[in-house]
Write a protein that holds these residues in place. Structure first.
Motif, mmCIF file in Angstrom:
data_model
loop_
_atom_site.group_PDB
_atom_site.id
_atom_site.type_symbol
_atom_site.label_atom_id
_atom_site.label_comp_id
_atom_site.label_asym_id
_atom_site.label_seq_id
_atom_site.Cartn_x
_atom_site.Cartn_y
_atom_site.Cartn_z
ATOM 1 N N MET A 58 36.310 35.325 51.200
ATOM 2 C CA MET A 58 35.633 35.744 52.328
ATOM 3 C C MET A 58 34.537 34.521 52.593
ATOM 4 N N ILE A 59 34.174 34.122 51.650
ATOM 5 C CA ILE A 59 33.229 33.004 52.050
ATOM 6 C C ILE A 59 34.275 31.067 52.400
ATOM 7 N N GLU A 60 35.543 31.292 51.519
ATOM 8 C CA GLU A 60 36.162 30.125 51.332
ATOM 9 C C GLU A 60 37.303 30.127 52.578
ATOM 10 N N GLU A 61 37.465 30.540 52.549
ATOM 11 C CA GLU A 61 39.139 31.125 54.210
ATOM 12 C C GLU A 61 38.519 31.532 54.744
ATOM 13 N N LYS A 62 37.024 32.775 54.769
ATOM 14 C CA LYS A 62 36.668 33.479 56.099
ATOM 15 C C LYS A 62 37.986 34.489 56.012
ATOM 16 N N ILE A 63 38.636 35.046 55.260
ATOM 17 C CA ILE A 63 39.705 36.404 56.190
ATOM 18 C C ILE A 63 39.761 36.861 56.918
ATOM 19 N N TYR A 64 38.621 37.635 56.672
ATOM 20 C CA TYR A 64 37.804 38.178 57.262
ATOM 21 C C TYR A 64 37.829 38.470 59.507
ATOM 22 N N LEU A 65 38.265 36.515 59.133
ATOM 23 C CA LEU A 65 38.306 36.168 61.056
ATOM 24 C C LEU A 65 39.736 36.947 61.696
ATOM 25 N N ASP A 66 40.806 37.355 60.648
ATOM 26 C CA ASP A 66 41.563 38.234 60.676
ATOM 27 C C ASP A 66 41.637 40.090 61.627
ATOM 28 N N HIS A 67 41.723 39.470 63.207
ATOM 29 C CA HIS A 67 40.895 40.448 63.569
ATOM 30 C C HIS A 67 41.300 41.743 62.966
ATOM 31 N N LYS A 68 43.323 42.194 62.436
ATOM 32 C CA LYS A 68 44.263 43.168 61.872
ATOM 33 C C LYS A 68 43.396 42.973 60.743
ATOM 34 N N LEU A 69 42.474 42.314 59.877
ATOM 35 C CA LEU A 69 42.996 42.575 58.440
ATOM 36 C C LEU A 69 43.074 44.560 57.937
ATOM 37 N N THR A 70 44.206 43.875 56.350
ATOM 38 C CA THR A 70 44.270 45.703 55.986
ATOM 39 C C THR A 70 44.160 45.633 54.730
ATOM 40 N N LEU A 71 43.401 46.347 53.935
ATOM 41 C CA LEU A 71 43.392 46.668 52.482
ATOM 42 C C LEU A 71 44.756 45.809 51.681
ATOM 43 N N VAL A 72 46.002 45.937 52.315
ATOM 44 C CA VAL A 72 47.554 46.076 51.420
ATOM 45 C C VAL A 72 47.065 44.438 52.337
ATOM 46 N N ASP A 73 46.411 44.013 53.434
ATOM 47 C CA ASP A 73 47.043 41.954 53.580
ATOM 48 C C ASP A 73 45.426 42.002 52.444
ATOM 49 N N LEU A 74 44.194 42.050 51.913
ATOM 50 C CA LEU A 74 43.691 41.382 51.006
ATOM 51 C C LEU A 74 44.197 41.705 50.098
ATOM 52 N N ALA A 75 45.124 42.503 49.046
ATOM 53 C CA ALA A 75 45.233 43.017 48.462
ATOM 54 C C ALA A 75 46.287 41.549 47.776
ATOM 55 N N LYS A 76 47.414 41.430 48.764
ATOM 56 C CA LYS A 76 48.412 40.727 48.633
ATOM 57 C C LYS A 76 47.712 39.302 48.479
#
Length: 371
Positions: free
Chosen positions: A269-287
């Motif tokens: 969340m802080i370094e890679e800023k994965i939340y900038l992915d518009h279509k982020l899902t729980l599955v993506d985060l778990a992977k």
């Protein structure tokens, strides 16, 4: 052929056209659209039967066929339930309808075969003297109860979807509104059917507008509207259908595993800023965390005391607020800044911002500018 008959005839051709086109679409809710195509074909068959019935087609065979399509009334409910389930949930084993759901339709087949022992004149005489009122009453009563039952089952699926959406996706798919609209309009049709049922059987009042035939013609047209909407419907992220027993069996994260998962999530969340992915899902985060979706859900729900939707959008709102504080809104629109912060639509942005900041984006900007 009058105007109404022409509209019905046009509806028949449109239903067949939509059923074919929905099968041609690639990678767009294919399992659900396959069921919708079946519903459209059935609606077209019903309209065909009603067409022959209402225009007074002289051929006795077609008259009998028109009455036979009443069987399809008992198939709409189960198929709509199947459509809902395949559209919104991702199940490891493809869900199929139980054979017991088609017992009422089978009963209708037997009933209509029984009526075939009578000639057309005998059947028409029985209809006029009221001999068939009892069977018709039973058929309509069962039909109303049966369709209400599956309407309730669809409502349960909608509630499950609304609950699971916040735990699985970080954006709004606007699917709940679509599903809710179908349910509300379907409930309205059923209420109109009940009204015509009560007027006919208890008060002997028959209305050409509020009648069994008119209502099912309108239902068929409504299904075509759903078909047209589905042509432009985007591919939907389907929720995992979590059983109650599965939810109870989720393992509690402790010790080193818990600390590693917390650290990994913070880094994303802080370094890679994965939340900038518009279509982020729980599955993506778990992977990305190399763990299961159950573990991520447990971490968010029990440690962070939040849903996936709220957690991801909190970071997006923070990113947007930082842009406002740095004055970027003087060079760019608020919508553009929200998109740069990870949101995929204005409605999702406004909803999340108001939920987290307790203010509208424009109201917040005015306060910042007035300081």
């Amino acid at each position: 052929m009058d105007v109404i008959d022409f509209v019905v005839f046009l509806g028949i051709s449109q239903g067949i056209f939509l059923a074919i086109v929905l099968q041609v679409l690639q990678n767009k809710n294919r399992l659900a659209n396959r069921v919708l195509s079946m519903i459209l074909i059935i609606a077209s068959i019903m309209l065909t039967g009603r067409f022959f019935f209402t225009v007074g087609f002289p051929n006795i065979f077609f008259f009998r066929l028109a009455l036979f399509v009443d069987i399809l009334v008992f198939i709409f409910g189960p198929l709509f339930y199947l459509y809902y389930r395949r559209l919104i949930f991702n199940e490891k084993t493809k869900y199929v309808l139980k054979y017991t759901y088609f017992i009422p339709a089978l009963g209708m087949v037997i009933y209509h075969l029984w009526t075939y022992q009578y000639s057309y004149d005998e059947f028409f005489l029985m209809f006029q003297n009221g001999s068939l009122t009892g069977p018709f009453l039973i058929v309509e009563t069962v039909g109303i109860i049966f369709n209400f039952y599956f309407g309730y089952r669809c409502f349960q699926l909608l509630k499950m979807y609304q609950r699971e959406e916040k735990n699985n996706v970080s954006y709004s798919q606007h699917l709940a509104t679509y599903l809710k609209t179908i349910l509300v309009i379907s409930a309205l049709f059923l209420l109109l059917w009940i009204a015509s049922y009560i007027l006919a059987y208890f008060f002997n009042i028959y209305s050409s507008f509020l009648s069994y035939n008119a209502i099912w013609i309108v239902v068929s047209v409504f299904i075509y509207v759903i078909g047209f909407y589905s042509l432009k419907q985007p591919d939907i992220f389907r929720m995992p259908l979590l059983r109650k027993e599965q939810a109870k069996n989720r393992e509690r994260l402790e010790g080193q595993i818990l600390q590693e998962l917390k650290a990994g999530l913070e880094k994303l969340m802080i370094e890679e800023k994965i939340y900038l992915d518009h279509k982020l899902t729980l599955v993506d985060l778990a992977k990305n965390l190399k763990t299961s979706t159950n573990n991520v859900s447990w971490l968010l729900n029990n440690i962070h005391k939040t849903t996936f939707y709220e957690y991801i959008n909190t970071y997006r709102v923070r990113a947007f607020v930082e842009k406002i504080k740095s004055g970027e809104h003087h060079q760019h629109t608020l919508l553009a800044l929200s998109m740069d912060s990870g949101f995929n639509s204005k409605s999702t942005f406004n909803k999340a911002f108001k939920m987290i900041v307790k203010d509208t984006p424009s109201g917040y900007v005015k306060k910042i500018d007035s300081l």
